[in-house]
Design an enzyme around this catalytic site. Sequence first.
Site, PDB file in Angstrom:
ATOM      1  N   LYS A   1      12.716   4.947  -0.741  1.00 33.10           N
ATOM      2  CA  LYS A   1      11.491   4.821  -1.538  1.00 33.10           C
ATOM      3  C   LYS A   1      11.543   3.475  -2.233  1.00 33.10           C
ATOM      4  CE  LYS A   1       7.715   6.741  -3.144  1.00 33.10           C
ATOM      5  NZ  LYS A   1       6.966   5.574  -2.620  1.00 33.10           N
TER       6      LYS A   1
ATOM      7  N   LYS B   1      17.590   3.421  -9.727  1.00 35.89           N
ATOM      8  CA  LYS B   1      16.452   3.935 -10.511  1.00 35.89           C
ATOM      9  C   LYS B   1      16.091   5.367 -10.107  1.00 35.89           C
ATOM     10  CE  LYS B   1      13.260   0.960 -10.697  1.00 35.89           C
ATOM     11  NZ  LYS B   1      12.146   0.086 -10.279  1.00 35.89           N
TER      12      LYS B   1
ATOM     13  N   LYS C   1      13.120  -1.156  -0.102  1.00 40.01           N
ATOM     14  CA  LYS C   1      12.155  -2.149  -0.587  1.00 40.01           C
ATOM     15  C   LYS C   1      11.715  -2.988   0.600  1.00 40.01           C
ATOM     16  CE  LYS C   1      10.266  -3.685  -4.474  1.00 40.01           C
ATOM     17  NZ  LYS C   1       9.914  -2.946  -5.696  1.00 40.01           N
TER      18      LYS C   1
ATOM     19  N   THR D   1       3.611   3.269 -14.290  1.00 42.69           N
ATOM     20  CA  THR D   1       4.752   2.422 -14.665  1.00 42.69           C
ATOM     21  C   THR D   1       4.587   1.938 -16.100  1.00 42.69           C
ATOM     22  OG1 THR D   1       4.907   1.769 -12.363  1.00 42.69           O
ATOM     23  CG2 THR D   1       6.190   0.490 -13.927  1.00 42.69           C
TER      24      THR D   1
ATOM     25  N   ASN E   1      -0.514  -4.803 -12.922  1.00 44.57           N
ATOM     26  CA  ASN E   1      -0.399  -3.358 -12.908  1.00 44.57           C
ATOM     27  C   ASN E   1       0.374  -2.799 -14.110  1.00 44.57           C
ATOM     28  OD1 ASN E   1      -0.829  -1.123 -11.217  1.00 44.57           O
ATOM     29  ND2 ASN E   1      -0.215  -2.412  -9.471  1.00 44.57           N
TER      30      ASN E   1
ATOM     31  N   SER F   1       4.999   8.418  -8.120  1.00 48.94           N
ATOM     32  CA  SER F   1       4.990   8.329  -6.647  1.00 48.94           C
ATOM     33  C   SER F   1       5.619   9.592  -6.058  1.00 48.94           C
ATOM     34  CB  SER F   1       5.784   7.110  -6.171  1.00 48.94           C
ATOM     35  OG  SER F   1       4.969   5.981  -6.125  1.00 48.94           O
TER      36      SER F   1
END
Length: 428
Positions: A82, A106, A118, A202, A233, A361
Amino acid sequence: MNNLSHIPSYLSAEHLGPWETFLVQIDRVEPHLNPELRPLTPILTRPMRALIVNVPIRLDNGEMAHFEGYRVHHNLARGPGKGGIRYHPDVTLSEVMALSAWMTVKNAVVNVPFGGAKGGVRVDPRQLSLAELERLTRRYTSEIHILLGQDKDIPAPDINTNEQTMAWMMDTYSMNEGRTAMGVVTGKPISLGGSLGRKDATGRGVFVATVEAARRIGMNIADAKVAVQGFGNVGEAAARLFSDAGAKVVALQDSSGAIANPAGLDVRAVKAWRQQHGTLVGALGTEVITTDSFWSMDADILIVAAMENQITATNAGLIRARLICEGANGPTTPEADLILQERGITVIPDVLANAGGVTVSYFEWVQDISAFFWTEDEINARLDRIMREAFAAVWEAAKTKGITMRTAAFVLGCERVLLAHKVRGLYP
Ligand code: NAP
């Protein structure tokens, strides 16, 4: 200014790429790990797999252009990969490797059942038309298709990618698979299985973590002055939530410049100005300030929500805030980290502070695969609970072991990952 002679110069941003920064962080964490898990640490210092792809596209003028893209799986011990997809001219394999590793940590810190991944494409998206961006996204998605899947690897937005990018990725993957696959990306539009609350998640997580930290160091958010670097964002949502909670947002910075108003900016008005003019500079009721003035702003809280390596040995001594919250990934160099620690500034590390995005998410993915959708109130309540619990666990570990919150968060995350490896055993 601090005397830096005792801090090794090899820890500076000029000497360390993002991946080396991650390795330094692991070095600092290793002595604090459970001795039974410590021998497994080398697993974390190598990405599981890294794919480099060429992304050729037809430009609007008929010519062909080539872009380099990456997708890295750092570690899948706790679940499918993820992590976001970044479009930026400075994207490198080292950066994507580091970002994937920070995702591993994380996801474990907030205890969602994902590994770390990523992706990125080295491109300046501002140089491409919307149609060219769509072709770039679709070709990149096809090139990394072999890694993707709702139980294999689930991308999300990052710098310069958004809901539209995710919709194109989901559509491209679905076309290639011959079925509609909602759970293959998160951060999608609501009309396509996206989750309520994802857009602000976030920034909301940054806000919740900062409130938790402020309470513990005797700071009242409603009286606090906040400076925010990055107004995308993450930064915009965080600034808005602080302002709504009564705090004064006294300075904002994006790549076009920095603005300030010691009496407090109107965050929504600045957002409207930015949408209209493409820059923060010139927003009504604000003055333009230099980058140095931004860092030395009279603020209690500093939110860094732009890019890596923003707090360095050069500006760490200028910062007057008592509390720093890392909305961005890797915004503080290891060298600056030591300076902030010596100056007694509390730093909420990225792997905890910006985990609100991946948490929602996770909620989006759960909703997609169960085809059952939750209300925004349910999502925010669950997000707030996870952020508060993760914050408390990291804070307690830091206090008990006498280590920084960054080291404590890494200890918590790395131990969860290494425990998964231990019980899974080594194949074959
Ligand atoms: P974004 O929407 O693209 O916004 C990035 C912001 O940073 C923009 O305001 C940009 O300004 C500004 N910026 C870029 N370079 C800068 C510089 N050199 N100096 C000052 N400002 C600069 O990206 P985002 O999604 O908010 O992500 C920001 C950070 O949060 C990244 O590190 C990302 O990895 C991390 N993060 C994001 C999420 C998420 O859910 N989006 C989740 C976890 C972590 P311009 O608009 O002028 O370029």
